[in-house]
Scaffold this motif. Structure first.
Motif, short mmCIF file in Angstrom:
data_model
loop_
_atom_site.label_atom_id
_atom_site.label_comp_id
_atom_site.label_asym_id
_atom_site.label_seq_id
_atom_site.Cartn_x
_atom_site.Cartn_y
_atom_site.Cartn_z
N LEU A 46 0.82 -1.21 0.00
CA LEU A 46 0.00 0.00 0.00
C LEU A 46 0.85 1.26 0.00
CD1 LEU A 46 -2.84 -0.77 2.61
CD2 LEU A 46 -2.93 -1.00 0.11
N GLY A 47 2.08 1.14 0.46
CA GLY A 47 2.90 2.33 0.64
C GLY A 47 2.43 3.15 1.82
N ALA A 48 2.02 2.47 2.89
CA ALA A 48 1.50 3.16 4.07
C ALA A 48 1.97 2.44 5.32
CB ALA A 48 -0.03 3.20 4.03
N GLN A 67 -6.96 6.06 -4.88
CA GLN A 67 -6.46 6.33 -6.23
C GLN A 67 -5.61 5.17 -6.73
OE1 GLN A 67 -4.37 10.07 -6.32
NE2 GLN A 67 -6.14 11.26 -5.63
N ARG A 68 -4.73 4.68 -5.86
CA ARG A 68 -3.87 3.56 -6.24
C ARG A 68 -4.68 2.31 -6.50
NH1 ARG A 68 0.84 4.58 -1.60
NH2 ARG A 68 1.49 6.64 -2.37
N ALA A 69 -5.74 2.10 -5.72
CA ALA A 69 -6.61 0.94 -5.95
C ALA A 69 -7.30 1.03 -7.31
CB ALA A 69 -7.64 0.83 -4.83
N LEU A 70 -7.80 2.22 -7.65
CA LEU A 70 -8.44 2.40 -8.95
C LEU A 70 -7.47 2.10 -10.08
CD1 LEU A 70 -10.52 5.68 -8.35
CD2 LEU A 70 -11.45 3.41 -8.85
N GLU A 71 -6.23 2.54 -9.93
CA GLU A 71 -5.23 2.28 -10.96
C GLU A 71 -4.96 0.79 -11.11
OE1 GLU A 71 -1.96 4.56 -9.55
OE2 GLU A 71 -2.86 6.51 -10.08
N ARG A 72 -5.13 0.05 -10.03
CA ARG A 72 -4.90 -1.40 -10.06
C ARG A 72 -6.15 -2.18 -10.45
NH1 ARG A 72 -1.75 -1.80 -4.22
NH2 ARG A 72 0.12 -0.62 -4.82
N ALA A 88 -13.03 -3.87 -18.61
CA ALA A 88 -13.22 -2.47 -18.22
C ALA A 88 -12.29 -2.11 -17.06
CB ALA A 88 -14.67 -2.22 -17.82
N SER A 89 -11.83 -0.88 -17.07
CA SER A 89 -11.04 -0.38 -15.95
C SER A 89 -11.96 -0.10 -14.77
CB SER A 89 -10.30 0.90 -16.34
OG SER A 89 -11.24 1.97 -16.53
N ALA A 90 -11.38 0.10 -13.61
CA ALA A 90 -12.18 0.41 -12.43
C ALA A 90 -12.95 1.71 -12.62
CB ALA A 90 -11.28 0.49 -11.20
#
Length: 444
Positions: A85-87, A306-311, A413-415
């Motif tokens: 996650l980078g967290a 945002q990172r989840a949507l990109e994935r 489809a993308s997220a």
């Protein structure tokens, strides 16, 4: 561990004391911080916090690491780094909190550092206002008439719902008419766990994990089992009407709230890392914490969403139930108030906004994106059978289920494309978009 062992007492002092900057706002804090790191330079950020704020020793965990994560999050001598996650959830002595904040502001490898908050399930257990059993008129503009016949609109204002074959919520979103089932699409529900022995979930649960110290994934509250049932219950339950939207979706049940319905940001981060690692297309979170008018959305959740949507993963969250309409409309709670998390408001059986549903009064990031059934919703209960609950918590898994249907219909489809399709298919309502967003959820 990246650092050497530290005195447990030093990092355990005043664990529930809020940061002084945040006292008096009605929020509950754990005394720890959630730190968002630059994904390409995470170690640099952690090293800066070690040297300047003397944070507790760091344990790295991955989304596939389930063992001991709950216990690590509870230990006052450990900071937990969710590398994927980078967290990180950081333990720091009270006298070092200012140093942590100033370091975070100075270091480019640290994107945000925010006090960790407690979060709660969002059921409404004692309603004080009973809605009628009838539809209101819909807004009859040309777009609505083009997609729905006048006969349908007239019928929508008919008598009480017949729930013998399926719940009113499924009828309102037209799920029972859809040819889609969500087959093999993974829905992660982060909540109070699940009744793994419930007959309606037999053969459907892909994976489970508990991130609550001392509690197995077994649902001792009922909220999580109810939400999972709405999102992914079977087409033909053993008893009662159909109540699940995506009846052939795969279920990922992450326990991030305890049997009293409460948890922490750190437990949610653990659940998010686990869900993404297990390939969830949709993550449903009927939980959160209230915010004040004018309060900004949390940067950490926003960046992670945002990172989840990109994935390829859409995160859906409940808008919250703190309102007392019509006199007091409260803002969308966190983390649903993040622009990149799909915020869900509720409608009652009359397709009106119920008294408890929060609204968009905080501007960017505080919007309601869509509305779904959230009043007197029947779904699964621990031990078998069904029970009724109300709240934006109940609306949220309806949306998660429809996203699974859309993902089945559009596997490439993308997220973000799924998000846009969901809103484009909503049924426009008379209420303000501040209360219902794009309108009433509709199944494809």
């Amino acid at each position: 561990m990246a650092n050497g062992p530290m005195d447990r007492r030093a990092f355990g002092e005043h664990p529930d004391r809020p940061h002084p900057r945040f006292e008096g706002q009605g929020a509950e804090y754990t005394g720890r911080y959630v730190v968002l790191l630059d994904p390409s330079n995470q170690e640099s950020g952690l090293n800066a916090l070690r040297s300047s704020a003397d944070i507790a020793s760091v344990e790295r965990v991955r989304g596939t690491d389930v063992e001991n994560v709950a216990e690590l999050l509870e230990r006052p001598d450990v900071s937990v780094h969710f590398e994927e996650l980078g967290a990180a959830v950081v333990e720091v002595r009270p006298e070092q909190r200012h140093a942590l904040v100033t370091t975070a502001e100075r270091e480019s490898s640290i994107i945000a550092a925010e006090p960790e908050r407690k979060v709660y399930a969002f059921p409404v257990t004692a309603p004080t206002q009973a809605p009628t059993e009838f539809y209101p008129a819909y807004r009859s503009d040309e777009d609505v008439v083009g997609r729905h016949s006048r006969a349908e609109m007239a019928a929508a204002q008919g008598p009480a719902w017949d729930e013998q074959s399926c719940t009113w919520g499924l009828q309102a979103i037209r799920a029972q008419l859809s040819q889609l089932t969500g087959r093999d699409v993974k829905i992660a529900v982060l909540d109070t766990g699940v009744d793994t022995d419930h007959p309606d979930f037999a053969g459907r649960i892909e994976a489970t994990a508990s991130f609550v110290p001392g509690e197995p994934v077994k649902d001792g509250h009922g909220h999580g089992t109810h939400c999972i049932g709405t999102a992914a219950g079977p087409a033909h339950p053993q008893q009662g009407p159909r109540y699940g939207v995506a009846c052939e979706a795969r279920i990922l049940a992450g326990k991030v709230l305890n049997n009293q319905g409460s948890g922490t940001d750190g437990q949610i981060l653990a659940g998010l890392a686990w869900a993404v690692a297990h390939g969830a297309k949709v993550i449903s979170m009927s939980l959160g914490a209230p915010v004040q008018p004018g309060e900004l959305f949390p940067q950490t959740y926003e960046k992670l969403a945002q990172r989840a949507l990109e994935r390829g993963t859409v995160i859906v969250a409940a808008a919250g139930n703190e309102s007392h309409r019509p006199t007091d409309v409260r803002p969308v709670g966190r983390p649903a108030n993040c622009p990149s998390i799909l915020a869900v408001g509720a409608v009652d059986k009359a397709i009106r906004t119920p008294f408890f549903s929060n609204g968009a009064i905080n501007g960017r990031g505080g919007e309601v994106d869509i509305a779904a059934p959230g009043w007197q919703v029947f779904s699964a209960k621990p031990g078998g059978g069904q029970q009724e609950m109300s709240g934006t918590s109940m609306a949220t898994p309806h949306v998660a289920g429809v996203l699974a249907l859309l993902a089945q219909a559009n596997p490439d489809a993308s997220a973000m494309e799924l998000w846009n399709a969901l809103q484009a298919g909503a049924y426009p309502l008379m209420q303000s978009t501040k209360d219902v967003g794009a309108g009433l959820l509709q199944a494809p």
